[in-house]
Design a protein around this motif. Structure first.
Motif, PDB file in Angstrom:
ATOM      1  N   THR A  51      20.046  46.676 -12.564  1.00 21.09           N
ATOM      2  CA  THR A  51      20.479  46.488 -11.185  1.00 21.09           C
ATOM      3  C   THR A  51      20.664  47.867 -10.553  1.00 21.09           C
ATOM      4  OG1 THR A  51      22.803  46.447 -11.853  1.00 21.09           O
ATOM      5  CG2 THR A  51      21.652  44.320 -11.723  1.00 21.09           C
ATOM      6  N   PRO A  52      20.758  47.956  -9.222  1.00 18.40           N
ATOM      7  CA  PRO A  52      20.912  49.270  -8.583  1.00 18.40           C
ATOM      8  C   PRO A  52      22.117  50.072  -9.067  1.00 18.40           C
ATOM      9  CG  PRO A  52      20.227  47.664  -6.953  1.00 18.40           C
ATOM     10  CD  PRO A  52      20.492  46.898  -8.219  1.00 18.40           C
ATOM     11  N   ASP A  53      23.137  49.401  -9.616  1.00 18.87           N
ATOM     12  CA  ASP A  53      24.296  50.149 -10.124  1.00 18.87           C
ATOM     13  C   ASP A  53      24.119  50.567 -11.582  1.00 18.87           C
ATOM     14  OD1 ASP A  53      24.660  47.832 -11.583  1.00 18.87           O
ATOM     15  OD2 ASP A  53      26.585  47.292 -10.670  1.00 18.87           O
ATOM     16  N   GLY A  54      22.936  50.295 -12.156  1.00 17.55           N
ATOM     17  CA  GLY A  54      22.625  50.749 -13.507  1.00 17.55           C
ATOM     18  C   GLY A  54      22.913  49.751 -14.610  1.00 17.55           C
ATOM     19  N   THR A  55      23.338  48.542 -14.271  1.00 16.10           N
ATOM     20  CA  THR A  55      23.626  47.531 -15.284  1.00 16.10           C
ATOM     21  C   THR A  55      22.330  46.988 -15.874  1.00 16.10           C
ATOM     22  OG1 THR A  55      25.624  46.863 -14.099  1.00 16.10           O
ATOM     23  CG2 THR A  55      24.762  45.330 -15.735  1.00 16.10           C
ATOM     24  N   HIS A  56      22.237  46.959 -17.198  1.00 15.83           N
ATOM     25  CA  HIS A  56      21.028  46.459 -17.857  1.00 15.83           C
ATOM     26  C   HIS A  56      20.870  44.968 -17.605  1.00 15.83           C
ATOM     27  CE1 HIS A  56      19.664  49.978 -20.195  1.00 15.83           C
ATOM     28  NE2 HIS A  56      20.937  50.315 -20.163  1.00 15.83           N
ATOM     29  N   VAL A  57      19.634  44.544 -17.388  1.00 10.07           N
ATOM     30  CA  VAL A  57      19.324  43.156 -17.051  1.00 10.07           C
ATOM     31  C   VAL A  57      18.542  42.514 -18.187  1.00 10.07           C
ATOM     32  CG1 VAL A  57      17.977  41.679 -15.513  1.00 10.07           C
ATOM     33  CG2 VAL A  57      19.350  43.542 -14.566  1.00 10.07           C
ATOM     34  N   ALA A  62      17.855  35.525 -12.852  1.00 10.73           N
ATOM     35  CA  ALA A  62      19.275  35.228 -12.688  1.00 10.73           C
ATOM     36  C   ALA A  62      19.973  36.383 -11.973  1.00 10.73           C
ATOM     37  CB  ALA A  62      19.928  34.969 -14.049  1.00 10.73           C
ATOM     38  N   ALA A  63      19.589  37.612 -12.314  1.00  9.05           N
ATOM     39  CA  ALA A  63      20.197  38.779 -11.662  1.00  9.05           C
ATOM     40  C   ALA A  63      19.802  38.855 -10.195  1.00  9.05           C
ATOM     41  CB  ALA A  63      19.789  40.052 -12.395  1.00  9.05           C
ATOM     42  N   ILE A  64      18.540  38.573  -9.889  1.00 10.13           N
ATOM     43  CA  ILE A  64      18.047  38.636  -8.512  1.00 10.13           C
ATOM     44  C   ILE A  64      18.764  37.615  -7.634  1.00 10.13           C
ATOM     45  CG2 ILE A  64      16.004  38.173  -7.082  1.00 10.13           C
ATOM     46  CD1 ILE A  64      14.332  39.474  -9.319  1.00 10.13           C
ATOM     47  N   ASP A  65      19.220  36.543  -8.223  1.00  8.01           N
ATOM     48  CA  ASP A  65      19.914  35.491  -7.485  1.00  8.01           C
ATOM     49  C   ASP A  65      21.113  36.028  -6.708  1.00  8.01           C
ATOM     50  OD1 ASP A  65      19.926  32.882  -6.672  1.00  8.01           O
ATOM     51  OD2 ASP A  65      21.151  32.154  -8.333  1.00  8.01           O
ATOM     52  N   GLY A  66      21.738  37.103  -7.224  1.00  7.18           N
ATOM     53  CA  GLY A  66      22.913  37.644  -6.563  1.00  7.18           C
ATOM     54  C   GLY A  66      22.640  38.819  -5.638  1.00  7.18           C
ATOM     55  N   PHE A  67      21.374  39.202  -5.496  1.00  7.96           N
ATOM     56  CA  PHE A  67      21.056  40.378  -4.698  1.00  7.96           C
ATOM     57  C   PHE A  67      21.346  40.194  -3.215  1.00  7.96           C
ATOM     58  CE2 PHE A  67      18.380  43.758  -6.926  1.00  7.96           C
ATOM     59  CZ  PHE A  67      18.963  43.516  -8.146  1.00  7.96           C
ATOM     60  N   SER A  68      21.148  38.978  -2.693  1.00  6.26           N
ATOM     61  CA  SER A  68      21.386  38.763  -1.265  1.00  6.26           C
ATOM     62  C   SER A  68      22.834  39.032  -0.894  1.00  6.26           C
ATOM     63  CB  SER A  68      20.991  37.333  -0.879  1.00  6.26           C
ATOM     64  OG  SER A  68      21.747  36.393  -1.631  1.00  6.26           O
ATOM     65  N   THR A  69      23.743  38.874  -1.859  1.00  3.45           N
ATOM     66  CA  THR A  69      25.168  39.147  -1.628  1.00  3.45           C
ATOM     67  C   THR A  69      25.531  40.581  -1.939  1.00  3.45           C
ATOM     68  OG1 THR A  69      25.741  36.858  -2.140  1.00  3.45           O
ATOM     69  CG2 THR A  69      27.513  38.501  -2.275  1.00  3.45           C
ATOM     70  N   HIS A  70      25.105  41.073  -3.108  1.00  7.49           N
ATOM     71  CA  HIS A  70      25.539  42.392  -3.571  1.00  7.49           C
ATOM     72  C   HIS A  70      24.638  43.532  -3.092  1.00  7.49           C
ATOM     73  CE1 HIS A  70      28.471  40.403  -6.085  1.00  7.49           C
ATOM     74  NE2 HIS A  70      27.521  39.686  -6.672  1.00  7.49           N
ATOM     75  N   TYR A  71      23.347  43.266  -2.892  1.00  8.75           N
ATOM     76  CA  TYR A  71      22.406  44.313  -2.461  1.00  8.75           C
ATOM     77  C   TYR A  71      21.500  43.756  -1.353  1.00  8.75           C
ATOM     78  CZ  TYR A  71      23.837  45.768  -7.145  1.00  8.75           C
ATOM     79  OH  TYR A  71      24.567  46.081  -8.275  1.00  8.75           O
ATOM     80  N   PRO A  72      22.063  43.419  -0.216  1.00  5.87           N
ATOM     81  CA  PRO A  72      21.277  42.744   0.840  1.00  5.87           C
ATOM     82  C   PRO A  72      20.134  43.578   1.411  1.00  5.87           C
ATOM     83  CG  PRO A  72      23.430  43.426   1.666  1.00  5.87           C
ATOM     84  CD  PRO A  72      23.457  43.629   0.191  1.00  5.87           C
ATOM     85  N   ALA A 406       5.737  49.971  -2.459  1.00  2.68           N
ATOM     86  CA  ALA A 406       6.556  51.169  -2.599  1.00  2.68           C
ATOM     87  C   ALA A 406       6.898  51.851  -1.289  1.00  2.68           C
ATOM     88  CB  ALA A 406       5.865  52.163  -3.536  1.00  2.68           C
ATOM     89  N   ILE A 407       6.266  51.460  -0.201  1.00  3.49           N
ATOM     90  CA  ILE A 407       6.580  52.055   1.098  1.00  3.49           C
ATOM     91  C   ILE A 407       7.912  51.533   1.636  1.00  3.49           C
ATOM     92  CG2 ILE A 407       5.445  50.321   2.565  1.00  3.49           C
ATOM     93  CD1 ILE A 407       4.341  52.677   4.215  1.00  3.49           C
ATOM     94  N   LEU A 408       8.414  50.441   1.064  1.00  3.54           N
ATOM     95  CA  LEU A 408       9.668  49.835   1.508  1.00  3.54           C
ATOM     96  C   LEU A 408      10.866  50.671   1.083  1.00  3.54           C
ATOM     97  CD1 LEU A 408       8.919  46.119   0.559  1.00  3.54           C
ATOM     98  CD2 LEU A 408       8.901  47.104   2.867  1.00  3.54           C
ATOM     99  N   SER A 409      11.937  50.573   1.833  1.00  3.33           N
ATOM    100  CA  SER A 409      13.181  51.256   1.487  1.00  3.33           C
ATOM    101  C   SER A 409      14.136  50.268   0.809  1.00  3.33           C
ATOM    102  CB  SER A 409      13.841  51.826   2.741  1.00  3.33           C
ATOM    103  OG  SER A 409      14.222  50.776   3.616  1.00  3.33           O
ATOM    104  N   GLY A 410      15.241  50.792   0.315  1.00  8.01           N
ATOM    105  CA  GLY A 410      16.304  49.924  -0.194  1.00  8.01           C
ATOM    106  C   GLY A 410      16.278  49.654  -1.676  1.00  8.01           C
ATOM    107  N   TYR A 411      15.338  50.252  -2.393  1.00  6.56           N
ATOM    108  CA  TYR A 411      15.320  50.040  -3.840  1.00  6.56           C
ATOM    109  C   TYR A 411      14.760  51.275  -4.529  1.00  6.56           C
ATOM    110  CZ  TYR A 411      10.212  49.328  -4.181  1.00  6.56           C
ATOM    111  OH  TYR A 411       8.852  49.492  -4.179  1.00  6.56           O
TER     112      TYR A 411
END
Length: 456
Positions: A51-57, A62-72, A406-411
């Motif tokens: 995840t963007p905070d470095g947590t191993h997935v 299942a991890a992506i499911d929470g991205f709209s809340t934690h990493y919109p 890769a031209i997109l921002s945010g990740y």
């Protein structure tokens, strides 16, 4: 020339978008300036390793499911789990249909693939001869690994890989050995065989006598039941067939590892997608690049709804003859592919001058430590888009230009191990958005088959 869709960029995002558009019957063109980043890739599809905070997935979806809340602001947060899941399923099915089967773990988890340095890297989909080690490495069933290279080949060093593998505690019970094989064909070439790269070796091994000699040499160093690790030296086209033939001749279990560029595993993906695109009726403008676009401004009474529209583009090879389309997709990549460029104090998107999502100060682009655990901030910078991934220019939406890859921002694809997943899902999303406008009947009657349904 007029098209329904023109896709600028011939990498993972652009070709994924193009193949989906062709499925819907859209007249589609791809403008590819040259080698894409796939020539430097592993050939596996990384969806999400951290995840963007470095947590191993372990379970990416299942991890992506929470991205709209934690990493919109993340592309996955914008697209949502359902779209990402549909896109990856579609890609897996499509690639298997056109010649490169890709496999994932049945439990929905990532798996480890072996790198040429002898380390383990988390990924989601891998090619047939890439051994899938479980995320719980202690449950690995391989008892012996034999690392084999070709005499003089500089891009894979088995001793180095062996040393690193021995530092993985979960593999402490695995026997690891190395070997080098030679080919008599080296005596007939004009160059020093130590100068040969993976592509050169693939040409030699395409000859049946050399292939059989290579297979026999492998048998001198390994036994059935061993995992025989070789550098990726079998190219596209008949490459997978050659590997199957070697396994049939030797009864050995082969494992390809990507080498230093050019990576034949990555090239195998690119060439397979390009071949399918052309044979299915797409127009590939290879070796060309877009110089500029011609826009019109649609002025509405409500300024918030005023927008730009891209009418046509000009390329280097076509000179004064413009290319026109109803919809465009910009998938030119990041700094590596020159889809983005940086000057002393700012970044730019060089074709259309799109608005950039970047920090004001150059000193904020990078970390003071080159090998920072959090990677460098500039890797998360890119073009600004709407939630639908439409491009923005001078604060206004370009209503017929989508951005992907890769031209997109945010990740941060390096930190997260998400580059291929974002490329495929954003390219797929762009295609579906375009199809809804041009051929909506296709989507209403089209169900993406899963890999299991294709097998049945």
């Amino acid at each position: 020339m007029n098209f329904d869709t023109i896709i600028i960029g011939g990498g993972m995002a652009g070709l994924s978008c193009a193949l989906r558009c062709l499925e819907a019957g859209l007249k589609t063109a791809v403008i590819a300036s040259g080698q894409s980043a796939l020539h430097f890739s592993s050939g596996s599809v990384d969806v999400l390793a951290k995840t963007p905070d470095g947590t191993h997935v372990v379970d990416p979806m299942a991890a992506i499911d929470g991205f709209s809340t934690h990493y919109p602001e993340h592309p996955y947060g914008t697209l949502g789990r359902e779209t990402v899941n549909r896109a990856i399923d579609w890609y897996q099915t499509t690639l298997s249909t056109i010649g490169v089967p890709l496999a994932s773990q049945a439990n929905g988890c990532n798996h480890y693939r072996l790198t040429p340095l002898g380390t383990m890297k988390s990924t989601w989909l891998s090619q047939p001869f890439v051994h899938q080690f479980p995320m719980a490495l202690e449950s690995n069933t391989v008892q012996k690994i034999v690392l084999i290279t070709v005499d003089g080949f500089r891009d894979f060093q088995p001793k180095l890989a062996q040393d690193n593998l021995k530092h993985i505690t979960q593999l402490s019970d695995v026997e690891i050995s190395t070997a080098t094989v030679s080919l008599s064909a080296f005596n007939d070439i004009q160059r020093n065989h130590c100068e040969l790269r993976s592509i050169d070796l693939s040409r030699l091994l395409a000859k049946r006598a050399n292939l059989q000699e290579f297979a026999h040499a492998l048998q001198q160093h390994a036994n059935p039941g061993d995992l025989v690790v070789i550098p990726a030296i079998f190219g596209n086209g008949k490459g997978l067939g050659f590997l199957k033939e070697i396994e049939a001749l030797t009864q050995l279990t082969l494992c390809e590892v990507p080498t230093m560029p050019p990576s034949l595993l990555g090239i195998r993906l690119e060439e397979t997608m390009k071949h399918a695109f052309i044979t299915q009726g797409g127009t590939l403008l290879n070796g060309d690049h877009v110089i500029q676009g011609e826009f019109s401004y649609v002025d509405k009474e409500d300024p918030e709804h005023s927008h730009y529209r891209l009418n046509r583009i000009f390329t280097k090879n076509h000179g004064d003859f413009p290319l026109q389309a109803k919809q465009f997709v910009l998938a030119t990549g990041s700094f590596f592919s020159q889809g983005l460029k940086a000057s002393a104090d700012s970044m730019e998107e060089p074709i259309f001058g799109l608005d950039m999502d970047q920090t004001a100060s150059r000193t904020d682009w990078y970390s003071s430590a080159f090998f920072s655990p959090q990677s460098h901030p500039f890797l998360s910078m890119g073009v600004k888009t709407t939630p639908q991934l439409q491009a923005i220019k001078s604060g206004h939406v370009i209503d017929n230009v989508y951005c992907a890859g890769a031209i997109l921002s945010g990740y941060n694809p390096v930190l997260e191990g998400s580059g291929s997943g974002v490329a495929i899902s954003s390219g797929f999303h762009a295609a579906e958005s375009i199809i809804k406008q041009i051929n909506p009947e296709f989507l209403s009657g089209n169900k993406i088959k899963t890999q299991q349904e294709v097998a049945l």
